[in-house]
Design a protein around this motif. Structure first.
Motif, PDB file in Angstrom:
ATOM      1  N   UNK A  45      81.198 -49.835  26.528  1.00  9.97           N
ATOM      2  CA  UNK A  45      82.294 -49.631  27.467  1.00  9.97           C
ATOM      3  C   UNK A  45      82.922 -50.927  27.979  1.00  9.97           C
ATOM      4  N   UNK A  46      82.171 -52.014  27.906  1.00 11.35           N
ATOM      5  CA  UNK A  46      82.625 -53.292  28.454  1.00 11.35           C
ATOM      6  C   UNK A  46      82.494 -54.392  27.407  1.00 11.35           C
ATOM      7  N   UNK A  47      83.382 -55.366  27.452  1.00 10.91           N
ATOM      8  CA  UNK A  47      83.200 -56.576  26.665  1.00 10.91           C
ATOM      9  C   UNK A  47      82.252 -57.465  27.446  1.00 10.91           C
ATOM     10  N   UNK A  48      81.161 -57.868  26.810  1.00 11.80           N
ATOM     11  CA  UNK A  48      80.116 -58.624  27.511  1.00 11.80           C
ATOM     12  C   UNK A  48      80.252 -60.107  27.176  1.00 11.80           C
ATOM     13  N   UNK A  49      80.360 -60.920  28.211  1.00 23.47           N
ATOM     14  CA  UNK A  49      80.485 -62.369  28.093  1.00 23.47           C
ATOM     15  C   UNK A  49      79.258 -63.007  28.730  1.00 23.47           C
ATOM     16  N   UNK A  50      78.668 -63.973  28.059  1.00 20.25           N
ATOM     17  CA  UNK A  50      77.544 -64.729  28.610  1.00 20.25           C
ATOM     18  C   UNK A  50      77.981 -66.177  28.725  1.00 20.25           C
ATOM     19  N   UNK A  51      77.854 -66.739  29.929  1.00 25.11           N
ATOM     20  CA  UNK A  51      78.242 -68.130  30.174  1.00 25.11           C
ATOM     21  C   UNK A  51      77.015 -68.915  30.597  1.00 25.11           C
ATOM     22  N   UNK A  52      76.896 -70.127  30.055  1.00 22.61           N
ATOM     23  CA  UNK A  52      75.681 -70.901  30.309  1.00 22.61           C
ATOM     24  C   UNK A  52      75.889 -72.379  30.020  1.00 22.61           C
ATOM     25  N   UNK A  53      75.099 -73.195  30.680  1.00 23.77           N
ATOM     26  CA  UNK A  53      74.991 -74.604  30.312  1.00 23.77           C
ATOM     27  C   UNK A  53      73.937 -74.745  29.223  1.00 23.77           C
ATOM     28  N   UNK A  54      73.208 -73.685  28.954  1.00 24.97           N
ATOM     29  CA  UNK A  54      72.155 -73.620  27.932  1.00 24.97           C
ATOM     30  C   UNK A  54      71.110 -74.714  28.151  1.00 24.97           C
TER      31      UNK A  54
END
Length: 157
Positions: A45-54
């Motif tokens: 249902x949603x576009x999933x974005x993951x943000x990180x400095x890793x």
């Protein structure tokens, strides 16, 4: 699209889920138990974005095979970059989940901001910027999977 009416409050029409990685989606660089299954369902249902400095250099490997868009951020200006991502997606259509000081701007900007307190704790700025505070990532994602929980928490009528 995930539509969630809130009695006496906002009517969410969410298209994007923006997740911080370390401290939110992962602990010590490793994806938290139960996260992958919930993300897979929400990605319908949603576009999933993951943000990180890793920080641990493991995000791409840990997220391999999951329906997410990974964005690795440079070492500085992460708070501004996270907010800019939410803005570019249409802030009102975003639910953001985070725990760190560098998540505060995106939590405040998103139509729905959820702070989580887990092993790393949560920065006061993140808590103050969020609409909801949860004790875990799974609890936060379950609010989206079971929208009546979200409705009960945010209702104003």
């Amino acid at each position: 699209m995930l539509s969630i009416p809130i009695p006496g409050g906002p009517q969410f029409a969410l298209a994007h889920l923006v997740l911080d990685y370390n401290g939110t989606l992962a602990e010590d660089g490793l994806l938290l138990a139960g996260a992958a299954e919930r993300i897979a369902v929400l990605a319908e249902q949603l576009t999933v974005h993951v943000v990180t400095a890793d920080t641990f250099g493991s995000a791409a490997q840990q997220l391999d095979g999951l329906p997410v868009q990974l964005q690795v951020l440079p070492g500085s200006g992460q708070d501004v970059a996270k907010r800019a991502l939410v803005q570019s997606l249409g802030a009102a259509q975003c639910v953001a989940v985070g725990n760190g000081r560098n998540d505060a701007l995106m939590l405040a900007e998103a139509g729905l901001g959820i702070a989580v307190i887990q092993a790393e704790g949560a920065a006061r700025a993140a808590i103050d910027s969020a609409d909801i505070l949860c004790r875990s990532l799974c609890d936060a994602l379950d609010l989206l999977l079971r929208p009546k929980r979200l409705s009960a928490t945010l209702r104003n009528a």
